[in-house]
Design an enzyme around this catalytic site. Structure first.
Site, PDB file in Angstrom:
ATOM      1  N   SER A   6      14.136  -1.784   5.207  1.00 21.93           N
ATOM      2  CA  SER A   6      14.104  -0.844   4.084  1.00 21.93           C
ATOM      3  C   SER A   6      14.811   0.473   4.382  1.00 21.93           C
ATOM      4  O   SER A   6      14.936   1.329   3.503  1.00 21.93           O
ATOM      5  CB  SER A   6      12.653  -0.544   3.698  1.00 21.93           C
ATOM      6  OG  SER A   6      11.988  -1.719   3.312  1.00 21.93           O
TER       7      SER A   6
ATOM      8  N   HIS B  81     -10.745  -6.040  -5.639  1.00 19.69           N
ATOM      9  CA  HIS B  81     -11.725  -6.772  -4.838  1.00 19.69           C
ATOM     10  C   HIS B  81     -13.112  -6.573  -5.447  1.00 19.69           C
ATOM     11  O   HIS B  81     -13.497  -5.444  -5.761  1.00 19.69           O
ATOM     12  CB  HIS B  81     -11.775  -6.221  -3.411  1.00 19.69           C
ATOM     13  CG  HIS B  81     -10.660  -6.697  -2.531  1.00 19.69           C
ATOM     14  ND1 HIS B  81      -9.596  -7.434  -2.983  1.00 19.69           N
ATOM     15  CD2 HIS B  81     -10.453  -6.509  -1.195  1.00 19.69           C
ATOM     16  CE1 HIS B  81      -8.780  -7.701  -1.975  1.00 19.69           C
ATOM     17  NE2 HIS B  81      -9.278  -7.148  -0.879  1.00 19.69           N
TER      18      HIS B  81
ATOM     19  N   CYS C 188     -10.438  -2.863   2.787  1.00 21.11           N
ATOM     20  CA  CYS C 188     -10.590  -2.714   1.333  1.00 21.11           C
ATOM     21  C   CYS C 188     -11.874  -3.349   0.799  1.00 21.11           C
ATOM     22  O   CYS C 188     -12.438  -2.868  -0.187  1.00 21.11           O
ATOM     23  CB  CYS C 188      -9.362  -3.255   0.598  1.00 21.11           C
ATOM     24  SG  CYS C 188      -8.666  -4.771   1.264  1.00 21.11           S
TER      25      CYS C 188
ATOM     26  N   SER D 253      -3.604  -9.397  -3.454  1.00 18.35           N
ATOM     27  CA  SER D 253      -2.836  -8.260  -2.939  1.00 18.35           C
ATOM     28  C   SER D 253      -3.479  -7.658  -1.700  1.00 18.35           C
ATOM     29  O   SER D 253      -2.848  -6.864  -1.010  1.00 18.35           O
ATOM     30  CB  SER D 253      -2.638  -7.189  -4.022  1.00 18.35           C
ATOM     31  OG  SER D 253      -3.877  -6.644  -4.403  1.00 18.35           O
ATOM     32  N   GLY D 254      -4.725  -8.051  -1.404  1.00 20.11           N
ATOM     33  CA  GLY D 254      -5.320  -7.661  -0.136  1.00 20.11           C
ATOM     34  C   GLY D 254      -4.560  -8.236   1.046  1.00 20.11           C
ATOM     35  O   GLY D 254      -4.674  -7.755   2.173  1.00 20.11           O
TER      36      GLY D 254
ATOM     37  N   VAL E 216       0.837  -1.203   0.000  1.00 23.14           N
ATOM     38  CA  VAL E 216       0.000   0.000   0.000  1.00 23.14           C
ATOM     39  C   VAL E 216       0.869   1.250   0.000  1.00 23.14           C
ATOM     40  O   VAL E 216       0.593   2.226  -0.710  1.00 23.14           O
ATOM     41  CB  VAL E 216      -0.953  -0.003   1.212  1.00 23.14           C
ATOM     42  CG1 VAL E 216      -1.742   1.288   1.287  1.00 23.14           C
ATOM     43  CG2 VAL E 216      -1.891  -1.199   1.142  1.00 23.14           C
TER      44      VAL E 216
END
Lengths: 375, 375
Positions: A64, A279, A153, A183-184, A38
């Site tokens: 990261s 979705h 979502c 990807s949820g 996201v």
């Protein structure tokens, strides 16, 4: 309709975005979880939307930290999550797991930031509003804890279509079945489907009736309880009371909260499907008054943030492969129940990473930036 | 429960299957469409189930005539569809497109055969019973046109779970969303998904959020109105009144017919998903009396042709990759609606080529063979 923040006539205090940009007067934004599924979309959106922000700080987990990410065309070094990083921050967007939000959102608030949280940590907190700017923008102003929550979502896709119809007809009951993209479940979900598709693709038998997906996929399930390639998995979330999944009850609770309908009847079945992003939900909605399909189409055609895609004879209906990467929620297959003049059936698809997550967060951020600029 | 045809004590006339096999006394079977997706499964089933048939004639379109197919271990040459091929046939099973059944089923009846038709040609004919042997076996005896219809594969999956619950609680309303496999559209559907998966597999970008499935797949849509790989397609069938698809209205009409409930409220959304075989349905069923989830589980555990797979905490719920290739209908995710003590939600998966087509046809054939043997 445009968002309230985009209507200059309503904003006597002067809106940052309509003045020449002066970073000294624009609020500072912190983006926590900047390198996740996201967070990455959020960086894209911040680069593409009107620039209401002064400084932007990109924050991520230690893995990261030190990476350089381009945001608004500016190479920005990712920094680590510490209390001090929130000093001077006006708005902090959190795109991180529940437990990270739970701990760090109050820290950010303590340092003076307003938090927009995209996790599930605060959604059901009575002192945390859940805001969809096209539906209940006013709720963003009442935030006793300094936190505003983003809906899940799946809720987001559905509510964008349901809310305009509720305003016209008075919603009484929802029966929903979802078709949720991998990807949820984050980038790990996407990578898992990809690996599984490679494996079943190598097995010629899987193009036949007898192929064994479980054998081909083995233990490589990623974040899912079963193989998702060439399958549908009727489960997402954790085990809740009465055989329901946490995601199914969340869909109910969030819908009730956003619409302000604490007694709304909602029966949801949440199902994961082998789609990368987008979705979808099949909705059967029962209203207080009689409905008309053509009128419902008109309502949705005019609804903010919605596109009507409803011509089956021409092959036009909402689908993930078309909705992915777009801002609006796609609605179609609108029809009145043959047996019940108060019921509408329809199908909705939305990009779970955009309106379902990053876009709605960006929109809430813009509401807050406008509010700050008006002070 | 066992099928009536398998209960020797009820059959005073003597049952073919419990006597030593004597092909001269066993009925002759014709299988029309023997080389198609369903016909191939039928040959397998005829080889594996109890042998109630004497001669079996395999019939197909000119493309397949002359091929040798092994059925019950015997190499059998496929013959062409002519009126004469039905002479001496007792039972003819049709697994062919609607228009072929429409023309040829009456021809077979005219030559003395009883027809079991798996197409949609006669399903809504008042003089053609629609039979699911576990649910309404008695209906097979009343066939004014000499034709018995098999239900559609989506109806079949759902009704196997719904019928036992209806007997206990009295069904009033169904809201259904389907997850239909590509083999429901025949072998062409399977081949299409396979080709599309190869294409999107070659495109590395399709593992990401931004890949363009439409571009990768191009015009190679096969029997579907849109790409089905990495997608869900909320449409199957033809355009019917009020925005409904023919498949959605069929699900309603067939359910009403099999259960003998002409006024049952049914709202269905039919969606194609990238699964090879195994149709699933998310069902919200409202009953006349209050329901109990544990009791409903018991009812389904004991229902003929059903397996209960309902332990989400252990990762057990019905899924196509598990149900494919099996005879029973898999039911799970059983829970009572939080807001309505008369409503149950559950999830069902069945092999659309077996119970959804060939198996049910074979079972009806066995009912008829028993009836013929008792004459």
């Amino acid at each position: 309709m445009t968002l309230p923040s985009a209507a200059p006539s309503q904003q006597s205090g002067g809106v940052a975005r309509v003045r020449p940009r002066d970073p000294r007067n624009q609020p500072t934004l912190a983006l926590v979880g900047a390198t996740g599924a996201v967070g990455s979309v959020m960086c894209e959106l911040l680069s593409a939307r009107m620039n209401v922000w002064g400084q932007i700080r990109l924050i991520a987990s230690s893995r990261s930290v030190g990476r350089t990410v381009v945001c608004r065309g500016e190479p920005t070094v990712v920094v680590s999550l510490t209390p001090e990083v929130f000093d001077g921050v006006d708005v902090a967007m959190f795109d991180v797991p529940d437990e990270v939000s739970e701990h760090w959102a109050p820290v950010a608030v303590g340092r003076g930031a307003i938090v927009i949280d995209n996790s599930g940590a605060f959604r059901m907190d009575h002192d945390v509003p859940m805001v969809v700017p096209e539906i209940n923008p006013e709720a963003a102003r009442n935030r006793p804890k300094g936190i505003v929550a983003n809906a899940d979502c799946t809720t987001m896709a559905m509510i964008m279509a349901v809310a305009p119809l509720h305003r016209e007809y008075g919603l009484r009951e929802l029966v929903v079945a979802s078709y949720q993209a991998v990807s949820g479940a984050g980038q790990g979900g996407v990578d898992t489907l990809r690996r599984q598709l490679d494996k079943v693709g190598d097995d010629a038998a899987l193009g036949s009736r007898t192929g064994n997906v479980r054998r081909a996929v083995g233990d490589d399930l990623g974040p899912f309880p079963a193989p998702v390639a060439l399958n549908v998995v009727p489960w997402s979330g954790t085990v809740a009371d009465g055989g329901w999944s946490s995601d199914e009850l969340r869909l109910r609770d969030e819908t009730r909260k956003i619409l302000g309908l604490p007694d709304l009847k909602v029966s949801a079945t949440c199902v994961r499907v082998p789609v990368v992003t987008g979705h979808s939900v099949a909705v059967h909605a029962v209203f207080a008054s009689e409905v008309d399909a053509a009128e419902a189409q008109d309502i949705l055609r005019q609804a903010p943030g919605v596109v009507l895609v409803d011509d089956p004879a021409a092959g036009e209906f909402p689908m993930p492969i078309d909705a992915v990467g777009t801002d609006p929620t796609w609605v179609g297959r609108i029809r009145r129940a043959v047996d019940d003049p108060r019921a509408l059936a329809f199908f909705v698809t939305g990009d779970n990473l955009r309106k379902g997550a990053a876009l709605n967060t960006a929109q809430i951020g813009e509401l807050l930036a406008t509010e700050l600029a008006a002070r």
